[in-house]
Scaffold this active site. Structure first.
Site: not given
Ligand code: G3I
Length: 339
Positions: A255, A148
């Site tokens: 994805e 990205e």
């Molecule tokens: O890091 C914190 C962690 O410390 C805490 O314990 C936890 C509690 O909810 O939150 C954690 O962060 C979350 C993280 O996932 C790990 O679970 C974030 O809030 C959450 O926003 C994050 O979401 C991920 C997202 O990328 C972040 O941008 C999604 O799971 C994941 O599916 C998504 O994947 C991305 C691809 O890597 C790239 N393409 C887009 C796709 C969707 O955004």
């Protein structure tokens, strides 16, 4: 894994072992079907684990290889989650797509806040790539190296990487990854580039430039997050994928999910089925499309509801991990080449 449903009482692998060599060969040429995996679910949910092992041949760690997980503190590397997924995949004979090496999100706050001199930042960038790629050099043979890097208007995203290293960081990331594992296939991965337009063109032009100067880049990852407001047609997707494939690149759909309004109507679910079927069919019939991977096994772990208000139900399974109607549609698109 690639099996016929009529033999559901045989375990997936033993059924595969009974196939004649010609059929095995034709299966081997078809795209691998994958899904993203969450460390936390593998730790706690046997049904989640079993469904993945039973049905898929490739997995992508959804978060376990992201910078904030690998480097929670300055000078620290923590591979606990990534190692677990790699070992588990090996045990279950699943391929692993490495994701993502260089991305602007999920960067730890210490790195965002720290004022590092340019040379230190470069050092950190280099050691992150080299350490990660070489650690898994025997088990990860495809990496999303840069993820990205573009905005929707086709300009380069002002990420921490661009700000500190300049636009050369993209080329350098591929070169470093290649040095760390010359056997690995290296991908540029992005969203919304399946539809012709400014962003897709910007990525295409970048790849032309990189290939012209012999940067080791082997493939392009189309994330394929389809949703209301982003609904490329079959012809648009086919034309775009073919345009990139004509550069000699391997195509991975990395994805796939299809978000719909929630609560959904029959019409929403019908359109969703058609999209899952269409994407599966496009990849299945395209020689250069080697991996088709879903993002999130089931609706309970999908990223969509927390990122898009009013959308959801984007995966093939419901929250109880029951197959939804769109599962069968997806399977149809793959000529039933899915258990
Ligand atoms: O890091 C914190 C962690 O410390 C805490 O314990 C936890 C509690 O909810 O939150 C954690 O962060 C979350 C993280 O996932 C790990 O679970 C974030 O809030 C959450 O926003 C994050 O979401 C991920 C997202 O990328 C972040 O941008 C999604 O799971 C994941 O599916 C998504 O994947 C991305 C691809 O890597 C790239 N393409 C887009 C796709 C969707 O955004």
């Amino acid at each position: 894994m690639l099996f016929l449903s009529s033999c559901a009482n045989l375990s997936a692998r033993s059924l595969y072992d009974t196939l004649d060599p010609g059929l095995k060969n034709s299966i081997a040429k078809s795209p691998k079907i994958g899904v993203s995996v969450l460390y936390s679910e593998l730790q706690s949910n046997k049904q989640y684990e079993n469904e993945i092992i039973k049905r898929f041949s490739s997995v992508t760690p959804e978060n376990a290889m992201k910078f904030e997980v690998l480097h929670p503190q300055p000078g620290e590397s923590n591979f606990t989650e990534a190692d677990f997924i790699i070992d588990w995949a090996k045990l279950n004979k699943l391929n692993v797509r490495g994701h993502p090496i260089i991305w602007h999100r999920q960067i730890p706050s210490w790195l965002k806040e720290m004022e590092l001199p340019d040379s230190k930042f470069q050092e950190l960038f280099e050691s992150h790539i080299s350490e990660l790629v070489s650690r898994y050099k025997d088990s990860v043979l495809a990496w999303d190296v840069v993820n990205e890097a573009f905005n929707s208007d086709g300009s380069l995203r002002k990420s921490i990487w661009l700000k500190n290293l300049g636009p050369e960081y993209i080329k350098d990331a591929f070169i470093l990854a290649h040095h760390a594992n010359p056997r690995a296939k290296l991908f540029y991965n992005d969203y919304d580039i399946e539809k012709p337009g400014i962003k897709s063109d910007a990525v295409y032009n970048l790849l032309i430039r990189l290939l012209a100067i012999k940067v080791p880049i082997h493939g392009i990852g189309f994330q394929m997050h389809l949703r209301p407001g982003f609904t490329p047609t079959e012809m648009e997707i086919e034309t775009t994928l073919k345009k990139f494939a004509d550069l000699g690149l391997e195509i991975h759909i990395t994805e796939l999910d299809v978000a719909i309004p929630v609560p959904s109507t029959d019409e929403d679910r019908q359109k969703q089925k058609e999209k899952f079927e269409m994407v599966a069919r496009i990849c299945e019939k395209m020689e250069s499309c080697k991996v088709l991977s879903l993002w999130g096994l089931h609706d309970g772990v999908s990223w969509i509801p927390s990122h898009f208000k009013g959308l959801g139900e984007a995966t093939l399974f419901d929250e109880q991990i029951n197959k939804k109607e769109c599962y069968e549609a997806f399977r149809e698109g793959l000529n039933k080449r899915l258990y």
